[in-house]
Design an enzyme around this catalytic site. Sequence first.
Site, short mmCIF file in Angstrom:
data_model
loop_
_atom_site.label_atom_id
_atom_site.label_comp_id
_atom_site.label_asym_id
_atom_site.label_seq_id
_atom_site.Cartn_x
_atom_site.Cartn_y
_atom_site.Cartn_z
N GLY A 109 -18.88 -36.22 -68.32
CA GLY A 109 -19.33 -35.65 -66.96
C GLY A 109 -17.67 -36.51 -66.61
O GLY A 109 -16.65 -36.04 -66.84
N ILE A 162 -16.37 -38.20 -62.04
CA ILE A 162 -16.54 -40.32 -61.89
C ILE A 162 -17.52 -41.26 -61.60
O ILE A 162 -18.47 -39.78 -61.05
CB ILE A 162 -14.84 -40.20 -61.29
CG1 ILE A 162 -14.59 -41.90 -60.83
CG2 ILE A 162 -15.73 -40.11 -59.87
CD1 ILE A 162 -13.38 -42.11 -59.95
N CYS A 186 -19.88 -38.50 -59.93
CA CYS A 186 -20.22 -37.57 -60.93
C CYS A 186 -19.52 -36.19 -60.46
O CYS A 186 -20.23 -35.29 -60.84
CB CYS A 186 -21.83 -37.34 -60.93
SG CYS A 186 -22.53 -38.76 -62.01
#
EC number: 2.3.1.181
Length: 213
Positions: free
Chosen positions: A75, A77, A176
């Site tokens: 993923g 941040i 994200c």
Amino acid sequence: MTTTTPDLTIVRAGTLGYEAAWEEQRRLHESVVADERGDAVLLLEHPSVYTAGKRTEPWDRPMDGTPVIDVDRGGKITWHGPGQLVGYPILRLPNPVDVVAYVRRVEQMLIDVCAEFGLVAGRIEGRSGVWVPADDRGPARKVAAIGIRVARGVTLHGFSLNCDCDLTYYDRIVPCGISDAGVTSLAAELGRPVTVADALPVVERHLPTLIEP
């Protein structure tokens, strides 16, 4: 507080700094890999922190220089902090390891938790996490994030469920890596207080569904 069943140990760790929680994850992971203990889940809150997964781009990060911890999960941040329940399942996956199936189980567990509070949430094709669908209040909004790593057949990292957190922390980043959707919380959607303390027992009840029968 620690709750132990034949299949799973659940540890309520309270508020724990990200680095301390990461150390505890690694300790538990080594023990599960070595068959010294069974599966475990850490449930906790973090002090405010941004963490960046392996796919984070420079433009996803805070423009104001706010510190970010780089981590080895999948993923991009995200933010962790008060009012958000974080879960770190340390589980041995059956062979052959199917990471996607595990992520789907985590998503379904969180969807079921939201439903217990009266919030209809679900999946969005091509995006991980749990989402409130687009409606007259705005575009689709993420209420729970998921970032997983599997090493030597045992999971690390996990999920975060926004209960009653300050959503303005997400304004500094592209959460994200998704710029065309929002972020929300149980309290924001339901229009009433839903604390981490409220969510803890509900999540605990559903955690055994993460273990593949």
